[in-house]
Design a protein around this motif. Structure first.
Motif, PDB file in Angstrom:
ATOM      1  N   GLY A  50      45.966 -28.897  37.852  1.00 27.60           N
ATOM      2  CA  GLY A  50      46.209 -27.462  37.908  1.00 27.60           C
ATOM      3  C   GLY A  50      45.356 -26.667  36.942  1.00 27.60           C
ATOM      4  O   GLY A  50      44.325 -27.146  36.446  1.00 27.60           O
ATOM      5  N   ASP A  51      45.784 -25.459  36.666  1.00 29.86           N
ATOM      6  CA  ASP A  51      45.065 -24.540  35.788  1.00 29.86           C
ATOM      7  C   ASP A  51      44.858 -25.184  34.416  1.00 29.86           C
ATOM      8  O   ASP A  51      45.823 -25.452  33.703  1.00 29.86           O
ATOM      9  N   PRO A  52      43.592 -25.432  34.003  1.00 33.58           N
ATOM     10  CA  PRO A  52      43.364 -26.080  32.706  1.00 33.58           C
ATOM     11  C   PRO A  52      43.864 -25.261  31.519  1.00 33.58           C
ATOM     12  O   PRO A  52      44.148 -25.806  30.451  1.00 33.58           O
ATOM     13  N   GLY A  53      43.980 -23.948  31.715  1.00 35.00           N
ATOM     14  CA  GLY A  53      44.531 -23.122  30.642  1.00 35.00           C
ATOM     15  C   GLY A  53      45.964 -23.495  30.315  1.00 35.00           C
ATOM     16  O   GLY A  53      46.450 -23.233  29.208  1.00 35.00           O
ATOM     17  N   ARG A  54      46.645 -24.128  31.270  1.00 32.09           N
ATOM     18  CA  ARG A  54      48.020 -24.574  31.059  1.00 32.09           C
ATOM     19  C   ARG A  54      48.119 -26.094  30.956  1.00 32.09           C
ATOM     20  O   ARG A  54      48.904 -26.629  30.180  1.00 32.09           O
ATOM     21  N   SER A  55      47.317 -26.786  31.760  1.00 33.09           N
ATOM     22  CA  SER A  55      47.418 -28.245  31.761  1.00 33.09           C
ATOM     23  C   SER A  55      46.850 -28.874  30.492  1.00 33.09           C
ATOM     24  O   SER A  55      47.389 -29.863  29.993  1.00 33.09           O
ATOM     25  N   VAL A  56      45.779 -28.295  29.946  1.00 30.13           N
ATOM     26  CA  VAL A  56      45.171 -28.870  28.743  1.00 30.13           C
ATOM     27  C   VAL A  56      46.131 -28.852  27.549  1.00 30.13           C
ATOM     28  O   VAL A  56      46.341 -29.882  26.900  1.00 30.13           O
ATOM     29  N   PRO A  57      46.755 -27.702  27.203  1.00 24.53           N
ATOM     30  CA  PRO A  57      47.715 -27.717  26.091  1.00 24.53           C
ATOM     31  C   PRO A  57      48.882 -28.664  26.344  1.00 24.53           C
ATOM     32  O   PRO A  57      49.363 -29.328  25.415  1.00 24.53           O
ATOM     33  N   ALA A  58      49.341 -28.740  27.600  1.00 26.82           N
ATOM     34  CA  ALA A  58      50.458 -29.628  27.930  1.00 26.82           C
ATOM     35  C   ALA A  58      50.063 -31.085  27.738  1.00 26.82           C
ATOM     36  O   ALA A  58      50.839 -31.890  27.207  1.00 26.82           O
ATOM     37  N   LEU A  59      48.871 -31.449  28.179  1.00 23.49           N
ATOM     38  CA  LEU A  59      48.402 -32.823  28.012  1.00 23.49           C
ATOM     39  C   LEU A  59      48.228 -33.171  26.534  1.00 23.49           C
ATOM     40  O   LEU A  59      48.572 -34.282  26.104  1.00 23.49           O
ATOM     41  N   LYS A  60      47.698 -32.251  25.756  1.00 22.80           N
ATOM     42  CA  LYS A  60      47.514 -32.507  24.327  1.00 22.80           C
ATOM     43  C   LYS A  60      48.842 -32.781  23.639  1.00 22.80           C
ATOM     44  O   LYS A  60      48.940 -33.627  22.739  1.00 22.80           O
ATOM     45  N   ASP A  61      49.880 -32.061  24.047  1.00 21.06           N
ATOM     46  CA  ASP A  61      51.203 -32.249  23.436  1.00 21.06           C
ATOM     47  C   ASP A  61      51.903 -33.510  23.938  1.00 21.06           C
ATOM     48  O   ASP A  61      52.650 -34.151  23.193  1.00 21.06           O
ATOM     49  N   ALA A  62      51.682 -33.857  25.205  1.00 20.74           N
ATOM     50  CA  ALA A  62      52.424 -34.964  25.810  1.00 20.74           C
ATOM     51  C   ALA A  62      51.812 -36.329  25.536  1.00 20.74           C
ATOM     52  O   ALA A  62      52.536 -37.325  25.415  1.00 20.74           O
ATOM     53  N   LEU A  63      50.497 -36.393  25.439  1.00 18.35           N
ATOM     54  CA  LEU A  63      49.822 -37.691  25.332  1.00 18.35           C
ATOM     55  C   LEU A  63      49.768 -38.202  23.895  1.00 18.35           C
ATOM     56  O   LEU A  63      49.671 -37.419  22.948  1.00 18.35           O
ATOM     57  N   PRO A  64      49.793 -39.516  23.724  1.00 19.50           N
ATOM     58  CA  PRO A  64      49.598 -40.090  22.392  1.00 19.50           C
ATOM     59  C   PRO A  64      48.148 -39.928  21.964  1.00 19.50           C
ATOM     60  O   PRO A  64      47.257 -39.738  22.805  1.00 19.50           O
ATOM     61  N   SER A  65      47.889 -39.987  20.682  1.00 20.84           N
ATOM     62  CA  SER A  65      46.535 -39.830  20.169  1.00 20.84           C
ATOM     63  C   SER A  65      45.708 -41.085  20.456  1.00 20.84           C
ATOM     64  O   SER A  65      46.108 -42.193  20.120  1.00 20.84           O
ATOM     65  N   LYS A  66      44.561 -40.882  21.093  1.00 26.69           N
ATOM     66  CA  LYS A  66      43.639 -41.968  21.395  1.00 26.69           C
ATOM     67  C   LYS A  66      42.216 -41.524  21.058  1.00 26.69           C
ATOM     68  O   LYS A  66      41.904 -40.335  21.063  1.00 26.69           O
ATOM     69  N   ALA A  67      41.344 -42.493  20.782  1.00 21.59           N
ATOM     70  CA  ALA A  67      39.970 -42.168  20.423  1.00 21.59           C
ATOM     71  C   ALA A  67      39.170 -41.676  21.624  1.00 21.59           C
ATOM     72  O   ALA A  67      38.223 -40.903  21.477  1.00 21.59           O
ATOM     73  N   LYS A  68      39.559 -42.105  22.829  1.00 22.48           N
ATOM     74  CA  LYS A  68      38.827 -41.705  24.023  1.00 22.48           C
ATOM     75  C   LYS A  68      39.773 -41.584  25.205  1.00 22.48           C
ATOM     76  O   LYS A  68      40.594 -42.468  25.438  1.00 22.48           O
ATOM     77  N   TYR A  69      39.645 -40.485  25.941  1.00 22.72           N
ATOM     78  CA  TYR A  69      40.454 -40.264  27.139  1.00 22.72           C
ATOM     79  C   TYR A  69      39.546 -40.229  28.368  1.00 22.72           C
ATOM     80  O   TYR A  69      38.393 -39.805  28.292  1.00 22.72           O
ATOM     81  N   VAL A 183      57.867 -33.025  24.399  1.00 16.97           N
ATOM     82  CA  VAL A 183      57.353 -33.862  25.486  1.00 16.97           C
ATOM     83  C   VAL A 183      58.099 -33.552  26.783  1.00 16.97           C
ATOM     84  O   VAL A 183      57.508 -33.450  27.856  1.00 16.97           O
ATOM     85  N   LYS A 184      59.393 -33.378  26.678  1.00 17.86           N
ATOM     86  CA  LYS A 184      60.207 -33.045  27.851  1.00 17.86           C
ATOM     87  C   LYS A 184      59.733 -31.750  28.489  1.00 17.86           C
ATOM     88  O   LYS A 184      59.545 -31.672  29.719  1.00 17.86           O
ATOM     89  N   GLN A 185      59.507 -30.746  27.678  1.00 19.80           N
ATOM     90  CA  GLN A 185      59.032 -29.464  28.201  1.00 19.80           C
ATOM     91  C   GLN A 185      57.646 -29.598  28.821  1.00 19.80           C
ATOM     92  O   GLN A 185      57.352 -29.038  29.882  1.00 19.80           O
ATOM     93  N   ARG A 186      56.791 -30.364  28.167  1.00 19.17           N
ATOM     94  CA  ARG A 186      55.431 -30.520  28.670  1.00 19.17           C
ATOM     95  C   ARG A 186      55.382 -31.294  29.985  1.00 19.17           C
ATOM     96  O   ARG A 186      54.506 -31.061  30.814  1.00 19.17           O
ATOM     97  N   LEU A 187      56.291 -32.224  30.186  1.00 20.23           N
ATOM     98  CA  LEU A 187      56.367 -32.919  31.473  1.00 20.23           C
ATOM     99  C   LEU A 187      56.690 -31.924  32.585  1.00 20.23           C
ATOM    100  O   LEU A 187      56.115 -31.983  33.676  1.00 20.23           O
ATOM    101  N   VAL A 188      57.597 -31.012  32.296  1.00 22.10           N
ATOM    102  CA  VAL A 188      57.941 -29.967  33.262  1.00 22.10           C
ATOM    103  C   VAL A 188      56.719 -29.085  33.545  1.00 22.10           C
ATOM    104  O   VAL A 188      56.403 -28.789  34.702  1.00 22.10           O
ATOM    105  N   ASP A 189      56.025 -28.669  32.482  1.00 19.52           N
ATOM    106  CA  ASP A 189      54.846 -27.825  32.648  1.00 19.52           C
ATOM    107  C   ASP A 189      53.781 -28.511  33.510  1.00 19.52           C
ATOM    108  O   ASP A 189      53.177 -27.888  34.393  1.00 19.52           O
ATOM    109  N   LEU A 190      53.571 -29.799  33.263  1.00 20.84           N
ATOM    110  CA  LEU A 190      52.566 -30.543  34.016  1.00 20.84           C
ATOM    111  C   LEU A 190      52.965 -30.697  35.483  1.00 20.84           C
ATOM    112  O   LEU A 190      52.127 -30.586  36.384  1.00 20.84           O
ATOM    113  N   ALA A 191      54.241 -30.942  35.722  1.00 25.61           N
ATOM    114  CA  ALA A 191      54.717 -31.101  37.101  1.00 25.61           C
ATOM    115  C   ALA A 191      54.560 -29.795  37.883  1.00 25.61           C
ATOM    116  O   ALA A 191      54.130 -29.800  39.044  1.00 25.61           O
ATOM    117  N   VAL A 192      54.893 -28.676  37.268  1.00 23.25           N
ATOM    118  CA  VAL A 192      54.784 -27.379  37.938  1.00 23.25           C
ATOM    119  C   VAL A 192      53.323 -27.049  38.244  1.00 23.25           C
ATOM    120  O   VAL A 192      52.997 -26.588  39.349  1.00 23.25           O
TER     121      VAL A 192
END
Length: 223
Positions: A50-69, A183-192
């Protein structure tokens, strides 16, 4: 004896200096264990998220920290405009080679919401799932790290077989710290957002019923 001690001291000092320089170089070059967090931005995330303006912040909050995605989109099937009812969209998110999160949007015959919830969450008992307003129905279950949205798509007669909806499911793989309200909120944001993309991409002819902004879900009382 004093000469040997001086030489030993100089040797130890040299080793310390070299080790310090190596550690500094590793930090600057982001060599593990000093590697910084990998890039998550509009240039590399899945279009189907979806819209990266919304999906990017949601992914940053939901995903664990990794050196490469890495992000991978997959599409198959025919959309409504093509007379099809087999549209599918997938997004796979990996970090350091491991699957971290996936989204799946697929057209399906319209079905009673209770049956859909059990199928979407892949659970026989769904009492722990929380509903939210999005599409025909939205649900999130923090215990399974899943959020799903059922979106109206085509009216009877548009596509052979009956009325169709799109089922969108986001599934985050477990990691330490993946059980909080954010994380719960961000899962909702990503699904929408994924549902919004799928509804448009599948050329649906029914209103999506999706809110302009991601609906807020309650934080657990224990948090």
């Amino acid at each position: 004896m004093d000469v040997k001690r001086k030489r030993l001291a100089l040797s130890v000092s040299a080793v310390v200096v070299i080790a310090g320089l190596a550690a500094g170089a590793a930090y600057v070059l982001e060599i593990p264990p000093f590697a910084g967090r990998g890039v998550i931005d509009a240039g590399n995330v899945c279009a189907s998220a979806g819209d990266p303006g919304r999906s990017v912040p949601a992914l940053k909050d939901a995903l664990p920290s990794k050196a490469k995605y890495s992000f991978e989109d997959r599409y198959n099937g025919k959309n409504v405009a093509e007379g099809g009812s087999s549209y599918n969209a997938y997004c796979f998110v990996r970090g350091d080679g491991d699957l971290l999160l996936s989204t799946r949007s697929q057209m399906m015959l319209a079905t009673p919401s209770k049956e859909w919830v059990a199928e979407a969450l892949d659970e026989e008992r769904t009492e722990g799932a929380e509903e939210f307003e999005a599409g025909a129905l939205g649900v999130v279950d923090l215990s399974s790290l899943k959020a799903a949205v059922l979106t109206p798509c085509s009216a009877p007669g548009t596509v052979v077989g009956g009325s169709y909806s799109i089922s969108t499911v986001v599934h985050l793989r477990p990691y330490d710290g993946a059980d909080g309200a954010k994380v719960k909120q961000r899962l909702v944001d990503l699904a929408v957002e994924a549902a919004r993309f799928a509804h448009k991409s599948a050329k649906c002819d029914l209103p999506s019923g999706l809110p302009a902004e991601g609906p807020r879900v309650r934080a657990d009382s224990s948090e």
